[in-house]
Write a protein that holds these residues in place. Structure first.
Motif, PDB file in Angstrom:
ATOM      1  N   MET A 193      39.736  39.726  34.586  1.00 45.09           N
ATOM      2  CA  MET A 193      40.234  38.949  35.726  1.00 45.09           C
ATOM      3  C   MET A 193      41.716  39.227  35.967  1.00 45.09           C
ATOM      4  SD  MET A 193      38.461  35.232  35.132  1.00 45.09           S
ATOM      5  CE  MET A 193      36.694  35.077  34.829  1.00 45.09           C
ATOM      6  N   PHE A 194      42.467  39.353  34.884  1.00 44.92           N
ATOM      7  CA  PHE A 194      43.904  39.603  35.013  1.00 44.92           C
ATOM      8  C   PHE A 194      44.158  40.966  35.656  1.00 44.92           C
ATOM      9  CE2 PHE A 194      47.975  41.185  33.388  1.00 44.92           C
ATOM     10  CZ  PHE A 194      48.818  40.145  33.763  1.00 44.92           C
ATOM     11  N   LEU A 195      43.417  41.980  35.229  1.00 44.48           N
ATOM     12  CA  LEU A 195      43.646  43.328  35.738  1.00 44.48           C
ATOM     13  C   LEU A 195      43.093  43.535  37.147  1.00 44.48           C
ATOM     14  CD1 LEU A 195      42.987  45.731  32.717  1.00 44.48           C
ATOM     15  CD2 LEU A 195      45.166  44.865  33.571  1.00 44.48           C
ATOM     16  N   ARG A 196      41.943  42.938  37.420  1.00 42.56           N
ATOM     17  CA  ARG A 196      41.248  43.258  38.662  1.00 42.56           C
ATOM     18  C   ARG A 196      41.178  42.086  39.649  1.00 42.56           C
ATOM     19  NH1 ARG A 196      38.683  45.645  34.401  1.00 42.56           N
ATOM     20  NH2 ARG A 196      38.528  47.923  34.500  1.00 42.56           N
ATOM     21  N   GLY A 197      41.532  40.894  39.209  1.00 48.12           N
ATOM     22  CA  GLY A 197      41.397  39.729  40.068  1.00 48.12           C
ATOM     23  C   GLY A 197      39.927  39.360  40.213  1.00 48.12           C
ATOM     24  N   ILE A 198      39.634  38.438  41.122  1.00 50.63           N
ATOM     25  CA  ILE A 198      38.242  38.024  41.316  1.00 50.63           C
ATOM     26  C   ILE A 198      37.751  38.283  42.742  1.00 50.63           C
ATOM     27  CG2 ILE A 198      38.299  36.292  39.481  1.00 50.63           C
ATOM     28  CD1 ILE A 198      38.657  34.145  41.636  1.00 50.63           C
ATOM     29  N   SER A 199      38.570  38.963  43.527  1.00 45.40           N
ATOM     30  CA  SER A 199      38.119  39.301  44.880  1.00 45.40           C
ATOM     31  C   SER A 199      37.185  40.501  44.823  1.00 45.40           C
ATOM     32  CB  SER A 199      39.310  39.613  45.794  1.00 45.40           C
ATOM     33  OG  SER A 199      40.001  40.750  45.312  1.00 45.40           O
ATOM     34  N   THR A 200      36.297  40.609  45.813  1.00 45.81           N
ATOM     35  CA  THR A 200      35.368  41.738  45.850  1.00 45.81           C
ATOM     36  C   THR A 200      36.093  42.997  46.283  1.00 45.81           C
ATOM     37  OG1 THR A 200      34.761  41.165  48.111  1.00 45.81           O
ATOM     38  CG2 THR A 200      33.397  40.272  46.346  1.00 45.81           C
TER      39      THR A 200
END
Length: 200
Positions: A193-200
């Motif tokens: 989540m930290f590296l990629r976030g949670i957006s599609t």
């Protein structure tokens, strides 16, 4: 045949001090630092209260030893990874795993470290703060290193480090040993989540 008491007497000073620190961390976790007394701790360790004062002069001194042990564990783990030359993204995952795994192996230390730093005597509080700051700076430097390598996008390294700590450090409030996810599995989800976030 040696008895439990005779074996207890043969323990070295450092072994006995370690036993007291470990027991105190567990006691403070269960009952709270302010509620636990030196009488309680002496009883939990199985020694007389005057004997306890032979090893530690006060409850505050024991508190300082718990803090010192915990931050030294984190610093030591991170230092070994830096020497091994792991890539920044992998090091960051391991940083996040460290705190979560210590919630199993050193649960009392975790609670004491995050909840009772204000009760430390002034000199010890300054010393522990210096080590906290050094650890924060190392994680910020790791994020900066990842940015320079093109692994991470450019962010404020200190804010990034604080975000990592914010995700992991509070987990002791809800994490339960024996739950559906192991500490490393939780760390991986936080890291992703930290590296990629949670957006599609």
């Amino acid at each position: 045949m040696p008895t439990k008491d005779s074996a207890r007497r043969r323990r070295t000073l450092s072994e006995r001090r370690q036993e007291i620190v470990t027991t105190a961390a567990e006691l403070f976790d269960r009952h709270g630092y302010n509620n636990a007394t030196m009488d309680d701790l002496a009883h939990a360790v199985g020694i007389a209260k005057p004997t306890l004062y032979h090893y530690f002069g006060s409850k505050e001194e024991i508190l300082a030893s718990i803090h010192e042990e915990f931050i030294d564990l984190l610093l030591g783990k991170h230092q070994r990874r830096r020497q091994a030359g792991l890539p920044p993204a992998q090091q960051l995952l391991e940083v996040m795993t460290d705190v979560l795994e210590l919630m199993e192996s050193h649960r009392g230390h975790v609670r004491v470290f995050f909840e009772h730093h204000r009760e430390l005597p002034a000199a010890e509080r300054d010393s522990i703060r210096d080590k906290r700051d050094a650890y924060e700076a190392q994680v910020a430097a790791l994020i900066e290193q990842g940015t320079s390598a093109g692994t991470f996008r450019a962010v404020d390294p200190r804010i990034g480090a604080l975000a990592v700590f914010g995700m992991c450090n509070w987990a002791y409030q809800w994490y339960r040993i024996g739950g559906s996810l192991e500490p490393r599995q939780i760390a991986y989800q936080f890291w992703d989540m930290f590296l990629r976030g949670i957006s599609t």
